[in-house]
Structure formats: structure tokens, C-alpha cells
Design a protein around this motif. Structure first.
Motif, PDB file in Angstrom:
ATOM      1  N   ILE A   1      14.260  -0.016   5.736  1.00  0.00           N
ATOM      2  CA  ILE A   1      13.215  -0.195   6.915  1.00  0.00           C
ATOM      3  C   ILE A   1      12.028   0.984   6.740  1.00  0.00           C
ATOM      4  O   ILE A   1      12.495   2.194   6.836  1.00  0.00           O
ATOM      5  N   ARG A   2      10.881   0.586   6.518  1.00  0.00           N
ATOM      6  CA  ARG A   2       9.728   1.358   6.439  1.00  0.00           C
ATOM      7  C   ARG A   2       8.675   1.209   7.632  1.00  0.00           C
ATOM      8  O   ARG A   2       7.546   1.513   7.692  1.00  0.00           O
ATOM      9  N   GLU A   3       8.919   0.534   8.734  1.00  0.00           N
ATOM     10  CA  GLU A   3       8.097   0.181   9.636  1.00  0.00           C
ATOM     11  C   GLU A   3       7.399   1.339  10.308  1.00  0.00           C
ATOM     12  O   GLU A   3       6.133   1.515  10.410  1.00  0.00           O
ATOM     13  N   ASP A   4       7.846   2.392  10.473  1.00  0.00           N
ATOM     14  CA  ASP A   4       7.104   3.772  11.084  1.00  0.00           C
ATOM     15  C   ASP A   4       5.956   4.195   9.846  1.00  0.00           C
ATOM     16  O   ASP A   4       4.825   4.626  10.119  1.00  0.00           O
ATOM     17  N   ASP A   5       6.601   4.207   8.763  1.00  0.00           N
ATOM     18  CA  ASP A   5       5.776   4.726   7.550  1.00  0.00           C
ATOM     19  C   ASP A   5       4.528   3.910   7.279  1.00  0.00           C
ATOM     20  O   ASP A   5       3.189   4.210   7.120  1.00  0.00           O
ATOM     21  N   ILE A   6       4.597   2.427   7.428  1.00  0.00           N
ATOM     22  CA  ILE A   6       3.742   1.606   7.077  1.00  0.00           C
ATOM     23  C   ILE A   6       2.547   1.587   8.297  1.00  0.00           C
ATOM     24  O   ILE A   6       1.383   1.083   7.985  1.00  0.00           O
ATOM     25  N   ARG A   7       2.883   2.247   9.360  1.00  0.00           N
ATOM     26  CA  ARG A   7       1.961   2.425  10.732  1.00  0.00           C
ATOM     27  C   ARG A   7       1.087   3.787  10.561  1.00  0.00           C
ATOM     28  O   ARG A   7       0.186   4.080  11.406  1.00  0.00           O
ATOM     29  N   GLN A   8       1.316   4.500   9.589  1.00  0.00           N
ATOM     30  CA  GLN A   8       0.690   5.930   9.327  1.00  0.00           C
ATOM     31  C   GLN A   8      -0.876   5.659   9.159  1.00  0.00           C
ATOM     32  O   GLN A   8      -1.288   4.744   8.525  1.00  0.00           O
ATOM     33  N   MET A   9      -1.593   6.454   9.585  1.00  0.00           N
ATOM     34  CA  MET A   9      -3.401   6.479   9.317  1.00  0.00           C
ATOM     35  C   MET A   9      -3.351   6.541   7.844  1.00  0.00           C
ATOM     36  O   MET A   9      -4.170   5.735   7.345  1.00  0.00           O
ATOM     37  N   ARG A  10      -2.629   7.181   6.916  1.00  0.00           N
ATOM     38  CA  ARG A  10      -2.983   7.147   5.330  1.00  0.00           C
ATOM     39  C   ARG A  10      -2.897   5.763   4.955  1.00  0.00           C
ATOM     40  O   ARG A  10      -3.431   5.413   3.998  1.00  0.00           O
ATOM     41  N   VAL A  11      -1.776   4.980   5.374  1.00  0.00           N
ATOM     42  CA  VAL A  11      -1.556   3.509   5.112  1.00  0.00           C
ATOM     43  C   VAL A  11      -2.805   2.744   5.707  1.00  0.00           C
ATOM     44  O   VAL A  11      -3.512   2.185   4.859  1.00  0.00           O
ATOM     45  N   SER A  12      -3.119   2.847   6.911  1.00  0.00           N
ATOM     46  CA  SER A  12      -4.196   2.216   7.525  1.00  0.00           C
ATOM     47  C   SER A  12      -5.641   2.573   6.684  1.00  0.00           C
ATOM     48  O   SER A  12      -6.414   1.580   6.460  1.00  0.00           O
ATOM     49  N   ASN A  13      -5.933   3.723   6.214  1.00  0.00           N
ATOM     50  CA  ASN A  13      -7.021   4.219   5.664  1.00  0.00           C
ATOM     51  C   ASN A  13      -7.313   3.540   4.218  1.00  0.00           C
ATOM     52  O   ASN A  13      -8.096   3.401   3.744  1.00  0.00           O
TER      53      ASN A  13
ATOM     54  N   THR B   1       0.728  -1.156  -0.121  1.00  0.00           N
ATOM     55  CA  THR B   1      -0.040  -0.096  -0.045  1.00  0.00           C
ATOM     56  C   THR B   1       0.935   1.126   0.044  1.00  0.00           C
ATOM     57  O   THR B   1       0.875   2.276  -0.587  1.00  0.00           O
ATOM     58  N   LEU B   2       1.976   1.330   0.832  1.00  0.00           N
ATOM     59  CA  LEU B   2       2.875   2.223   0.665  1.00  0.00           C
ATOM     60  C   LEU B   2       3.378   2.704  -0.471  1.00  0.00           C
ATOM     61  O   LEU B   2       3.549   3.724  -0.975  1.00  0.00           O
ATOM     62  N   PHE B   3       3.791   1.603  -1.016  1.00  0.00           N
ATOM     63  CA  PHE B   3       4.389   1.821  -2.432  1.00  0.00           C
ATOM     64  C   PHE B   3       3.565   2.330  -3.319  1.00  0.00           C
ATOM     65  O   PHE B   3       3.771   3.444  -4.144  1.00  0.00           O
ATOM     66  N   LEU B   4       2.469   1.701  -3.347  1.00  0.00           N
ATOM     67  CA  LEU B   4       1.182   2.404  -4.540  1.00  0.00           C
ATOM     68  C   LEU B   4       0.936   3.867  -4.083  1.00  0.00           C
ATOM     69  O   LEU B   4       1.036   4.557  -4.971  1.00  0.00           O
ATOM     70  N   LEU B   5       0.779   4.127  -3.020  1.00  0.00           N
ATOM     71  CA  LEU B   5       0.659   5.645  -2.376  1.00  0.00           C
ATOM     72  C   LEU B   5       1.700   6.558  -2.911  1.00  0.00           C
ATOM     73  O   LEU B   5       1.526   7.580  -3.332  1.00  0.00           O
ATOM     74  N   GLU B   6       3.009   6.116  -2.497  1.00  0.00           N
ATOM     75  CA  GLU B   6       4.088   7.021  -2.959  1.00  0.00           C
ATOM     76  C   GLU B   6       4.409   7.179  -4.197  1.00  0.00           C
ATOM     77  O   GLU B   6       5.137   8.164  -4.621  1.00  0.00           O
TER      78      GLU B   6
ATOM     79  N   VAL C   1      -5.252   0.394   3.314  1.00  0.00           N
ATOM     80  CA  VAL C   1      -4.639  -1.021   3.244  1.00  0.00           C
ATOM     81  C   VAL C   1      -5.825  -2.099   2.905  1.00  0.00           C
ATOM     82  O   VAL C   1      -5.351  -2.909   2.191  1.00  0.00           O
ATOM     83  N   SER C   2      -6.869  -1.847   3.610  1.00  0.00           N
ATOM     84  CA  SER C   2      -7.984  -2.782   3.033  1.00  0.00           C
ATOM     85  C   SER C   2      -8.367  -2.675   1.628  1.00  0.00           C
ATOM     86  O   SER C   2      -8.461  -3.879   1.101  1.00  0.00           O
ATOM     87  N   GLU C   3      -8.406  -1.526   1.078  1.00  0.00           N
ATOM     88  CA  GLU C   3      -8.813  -1.595  -0.523  1.00  0.00           C
ATOM     89  C   GLU C   3      -7.656  -1.957  -1.367  1.00  0.00           C
ATOM     90  O   GLU C   3      -7.908  -2.900  -2.248  1.00  0.00           O
ATOM     91  N   VAL C   4      -6.506  -2.132  -0.822  1.00  0.00           N
ATOM     92  CA  VAL C   4      -5.422  -2.832  -1.665  1.00  0.00           C
ATOM     93  C   VAL C   4      -5.362  -4.545  -1.317  1.00  0.00           C
ATOM     94  O   VAL C   4      -5.156  -5.153  -2.191  1.00  0.00           O
TER      95      VAL C   4
ATOM     96  N   MET D   1      -4.615  -2.178 -12.749  1.00  0.00           N
ATOM     97  CA  MET D   1      -4.123  -3.575 -12.569  1.00  0.00           C
ATOM     98  C   MET D   1      -2.809  -3.913 -13.443  1.00  0.00           C
ATOM     99  O   MET D   1      -2.029  -4.518 -12.923  1.00  0.00           O
ATOM    100  N   PRO D   2      -2.622  -3.488 -14.829  1.00  0.00           N
ATOM    101  CA  PRO D   2      -1.553  -3.688 -15.560  1.00  0.00           C
ATOM    102  C   PRO D   2      -0.188  -3.256 -14.627  1.00  0.00           C
ATOM    103  O   PRO D   2       0.897  -3.823 -14.525  1.00  0.00           O
ATOM    104  N   ARG D   3      -0.448  -2.010 -14.249  1.00  0.00           N
ATOM    105  CA  ARG D   3       0.709  -1.443 -13.583  1.00  0.00           C
ATOM    106  C   ARG D   3       1.066  -1.995 -12.129  1.00  0.00           C
ATOM    107  O   ARG D   3       1.955  -2.285 -11.798  1.00  0.00           O
ATOM    108  N   ILE D   4      -0.004  -2.375 -11.405  1.00  0.00           N
ATOM    109  CA  ILE D   4       0.068  -3.064 -10.186  1.00  0.00           C
ATOM    110  C   ILE D   4       0.868  -4.422 -10.419  1.00  0.00           C
ATOM    111  O   ILE D   4       1.631  -4.717  -9.746  1.00  0.00           O
TER     112      ILE D   4
END
Ligand code: DC
Length: 235
Positions: free
Chosen positions: A87-99, A42-47, A101-104, A55-58
Motif C-alpha cells: 500500500i503506497r496511498e500516502d506516498d502517492i499523495r506527496q508533493m514530489r509525486v504531484s509535481n 510516477t512514484l515507481f519511476l522516481l524511486e 505526475v502530469s509529465e508522466v 522510453m525503452p526502460r519505461i
């Protein structure tokens, strides 16, 4: 001692990862946080501004550009998620990722890639995995399957405490809404939805402590080890 697979599935913020980590430490097993992997994608797709319906790009980035791994932080003892070796541990816990991640996590191509990697990482067994589909899809032959649940307000308060400790100030109603939305998407998606496997044991953590949760799982592990041993000596 036989190396088991211990699958801990359940709703968001029930204490799955805290329990799984403690159980893994007690047994000297590996611990795999499968949710962190979906968060990494999710973080990668957002960034990279990749639309969740492209889908082709994903498919292309899953194949060529996203490399997920875990690295042990010697100071904290935590296994931290690395996205393309960083290491991206802190970034993946941000709310923008939480909001998001289920869609991804709904995307079949994402799930296939994550499940295949999780099966590779756990192939030697001796592992505790937490997620949503471990006991149903990733390791349907896991010897111990736990399905965790808890009251949504209790979960939200625990999540808020974690976010506060990580320096993020998020109002309780926002967290409750995020948990409800994720639970709904996770349980209703077509591909490996969140559901209790027929042979999973239910663990409601609303009124119990972390120690009690861990003891509950370790007790199931003892029974599974005993059953494996009895099976062996009885032929
Ligand atoms: O465990 P977590 O809250 O960090 O997981 C984040 C999201 O990832 C969760 O809302 C659904 C998804 N997920 C999944 O679909 N399958 C898994 N095995 C683990 C997580």
C-alpha cells in the motif's frame, strides 16, 4: 437495475474523487481512482531514478516491474493504491509525486497501459471512475458523464486543507502553481488530453457543497437509469 459506468472527469482538485466515492457508496458500485494509477507509475519511476524520456526502460518496467492494484482498508473504508502489492496511498499523495505526475501522464506508453487496465477493471460496469479521459477515451460509452470544474483558488484552498490534514504544510501559492501547471499539461497533451466529452454535463463546484455535488450526479444517474428502462420496455 442496469449496471452503469459513471465517468467523472475534470480539472485537478475539483472534488472529483470525493464526489465519485460518495456516488459509488450510494449506488453500491465500485469506485476507481484512475489518477492514483498515474501517481503509482510516477512514484515507481522516481524511486528507481528512471528518466521520463527513457522510453525503452519505461516500456520494460510497465510490462515487467510495475503491478498496480487496489486494496480496501477495512478501518477507513478507503480503496488504497498498492504498488507491487504494498500500500503506497500516502506516498502517492506527496508533493514530489504531484509535481511530476502530469509529465508522466503525457507518455503514450504509460497511458496505453493504464487505459487498458482501467477498461479491464470496469468491464463488468457498475463502476464510478474519476480521471481526465474517462468519458472520452476509457469509457466513451459511459451512460453518465460529468465534467467538473471550479475556480483555481477555491480548488487550491481545498487541496491545502487535505494536505494539512495529512500532515503536509504547503503554502497556497505553491499549490496554485502546481494546479495551473497540471491543468495546462493535462489539457494540452497529444494523447487523450483532458477535455469535456460532447455529451458530458458540466458541474462547476466553486460555490456548491459536497452534498450538492453528489445529489447532482445521482440525479443524472436516475435519469440515465430511467432512459435505459424506457428503452427496454419500448423495445
Ligand atoms: O486525479 P489526480 O489529481 O490524482 O491525478 C493525478 C494526475 O494524473 C493528473 O494531473 C493527470 C493524470 N491523470 C490522467 O492523465 N488521466 C487520468 N484518467 C487520471 C489522472
Amino acid at each position: 437495475m442496469k449496471n452503469l459506468v459513471i465517468a467523472i472527469d475534470g480539472y485537478s482538485s475539483c472534488g472529483k474523487s470525493t464526489t465519485a466515492k460518495a456516488v459509488a457508496a450510494a449506488l453500491h458500485y465500485a469506485y476507481l481512482d484512475t489518477g492514483a494509477m498515474y501517481r503509482g507509475v510516477t512514484l515507481f519511476l522516481l524511486e528507481n531514478n528512471i528518466a521520463f524520456d527513457d522510453m525503452p526502460r519505461i516500456e520494460q518496467v510497465l510490462h515487467d516491474e510495475i503491478h498496480l492494484s487496489f486494496k480496501r482498508n477495512r478501518r477507513t473504508g478507503r480503496n488504497e493504491l498498492c504498488l507491487n502489492e504494498v500500500i503506497r496511498e500516502d506516498d502517492i499523495r506527496q508533493m514530489r509525486v504531484s509535481n511530476s505526475v502530469s509529465e508522466v501522464s503525457v507518455i503514450a506508453q504509460v497511458r496505453h497501459a493504464m487505459v487498458a487496465q482501467q477498461q479491464r477493471l470496469g468491464r463488468k460496469r457498475g463502476v464510478v471512475m474519476d480521471g481526465r479521459d474517462i468519458g472520452t477515451t476509457v469509457f466513451p460509452d459511459a451512460e453518465v458523464k460529468i465534467f467538473m470544474t471550479a475556480d483555481v483558488e477555491v480548488r487550491a484552498r481545498r487541496r491545502q486543507d487535505e494536505l494539512t490534514a495529512a500532515g503536509q504544510d504547503v503554502p497556497l501559492p505553491d499549490i496554485i502553481e502546481n494546479l495551473r501547471k497540471r491543468d495546462h499539461i493535462d489539457s494540452t497533451r497529444a494523447e487523450s488530453p483532458l477535455r469535456r466529452a460532447a455529451d458530458a454535463v458540466l458541474l462547476d463546484t466553486t460555490h456548491i457543497t459536497i452534498t450538492e455535488q453528489v445529489d447532482f450526479v445521482l440525479d443524472k444517474v436516475s435519469s440515465a437509469l430511467f432512459a435505459a428502462y424506457a428503452h427496454k420496455i419500448n423495445g
